[in-house]
Design a protein around this motif. Sequence first.
Motif, mmCIF file in Angstrom:
data_model
loop_
_atom_site.group_PDB
_atom_site.id
_atom_site.type_symbol
_atom_site.label_atom_id
_atom_site.label_comp_id
_atom_site.label_asym_id
_atom_site.label_seq_id
_atom_site.Cartn_x
_atom_site.Cartn_y
_atom_site.Cartn_z
ATOM 1 N N GLU A 79 0.848 -1.211 0.000
ATOM 2 C CA GLU A 79 0.000 0.000 0.000
ATOM 3 C C GLU A 79 0.874 1.249 0.000
ATOM 4 O O GLU A 79 0.644 2.195 -0.765
ATOM 5 N N GLU A 82 2.777 1.843 -3.358
ATOM 6 C CA GLU A 82 1.901 2.399 -4.395
ATOM 7 C C GLU A 82 1.589 3.869 -4.108
ATOM 8 O O GLU A 82 1.607 4.716 -4.998
ATOM 9 N N ARG A 88 2.461 -0.489 -8.236
ATOM 10 C CA ARG A 88 1.641 -1.512 -7.579
ATOM 11 C C ARG A 88 2.401 -2.834 -7.530
ATOM 12 O O ARG A 88 2.940 -3.270 -8.544
ATOM 13 N N ASP A 90 2.344 -6.999 -5.804
ATOM 14 C CA ASP A 90 1.476 -8.026 -5.240
ATOM 15 C C ASP A 90 2.100 -8.536 -3.937
ATOM 16 O O ASP A 90 3.147 -9.205 -3.973
#
Length: 395
Positions: A79, A82, A88, A90
């Motif tokens: 989080e 980003e 972004r 994973d």
Amino acid sequence: MARAARRMLSAKAEQFTESVIREMTRLAMKHGAVNLSQGFPDFAAPAEIKEAARQAISDDINQYAITWGAKPLRDAIAEKFERTQGVRVDPEREITICCGSTEAMMSTMLAIINPGDEIVVFEPFYENYGPDAILSGATPRFVKLRPPDWTYDEQELAAAFGPHTKAIILNTPNNPTGKVFTRRELEFIRDLCVRWNTFCITDEIYEHILYDGTEHISMARIDGMRDRTIVINGMSKTYSVTGWRVGWAIAPPEPTAAIRKVHDFLTVGAAAPLQQAGAVALKSPQSYYEKLAADYTVRRERLLRILTAAGFTVFKPHGAYYIMTDISGFGFPDDVAFAKFLVEKVGVAVVPGSSFYNDARDGATEVRFTFCKKETTLAAAEQRLSRLPEHLGNR
Ligand SMILES: Cc1ncc(COP(=O)(O)O)c(C=O)c1O
């Protein structure tokens, strides 16, 4: 083989010495010196983060976390990355929590290096990268960052890349120089990484410690680099908890799978309750990071003034919390002799410049000071360094 002739210790371990930086902390304690050598804050860590750790222990988060990291912390890292860098990732397949960024760097190198592989390293470099290269079996190719701006020569950098290059190690904001790599510099490095099909391992542990309006740009954010960048980071510097030993590697799924295996068998995992507190820390408001940088700006100005008054030539850092200085004016044979004199006679511990270079002679006129210290520590250093001319006269 005759028993006496058998090599009982690892040839790898014989190739490097103990950490000079950590040795300087021991010397500082021995001589009662003000310790401006090792980069750990001597002021309190944020109360909310300490409370979160206490709470995690009370809540019985006291057993092994998932080996590649507690989910709340991996989610918080994804989080924040980003939010701050616009990239972004994973958390299930691209993040590995390790015992400090030190282990994240070592696990990464062990996960990607094969015999014959080369790595490009900017010099002066954070001293761990030398032993990291030896332990993983990589051959380092050094490229100089030259003062006063610590810029690199583009031709020299291009010449260091070749068919055997596996990765370049980048550290921005940089220890020991305080350099913050610009977008243009990162793009030049990107072009070489793409041309030679290499990784960029980028140590971004000082990402929030920035001055003079400089911006931290992660290499993962540069066009074309998302899939070949491995970001190394951790809690140590941003949250003033160097002893907690929580760091991480953000990498594409393939290298992450390899990093996770190495990490598992090296350490199993980082301290579970401290990972839980890390998830709280990473949710700190923007104002926390602004205050961190503002407080370090004051300390930077303070130490710059102290050192200039004491006769050092200073290289003003734009990031991180160190000041590289030139000591050639003091007339010592080398940096180690000067650092020894400073800790024993003047009572201030610093790191000799040679510990940041492959060839000790390249750092013979430099020493590094840190300013991640409270005002009383800096005042004590000021008082002692003000007597430097007197000590020099008595030599
Ligand atoms: C550039 C750099 N990387 C990594 C580290 C170590 O970080 P950690 O405490 O997360 O192992 C340091 C500590 O001084 C550092 O300066």
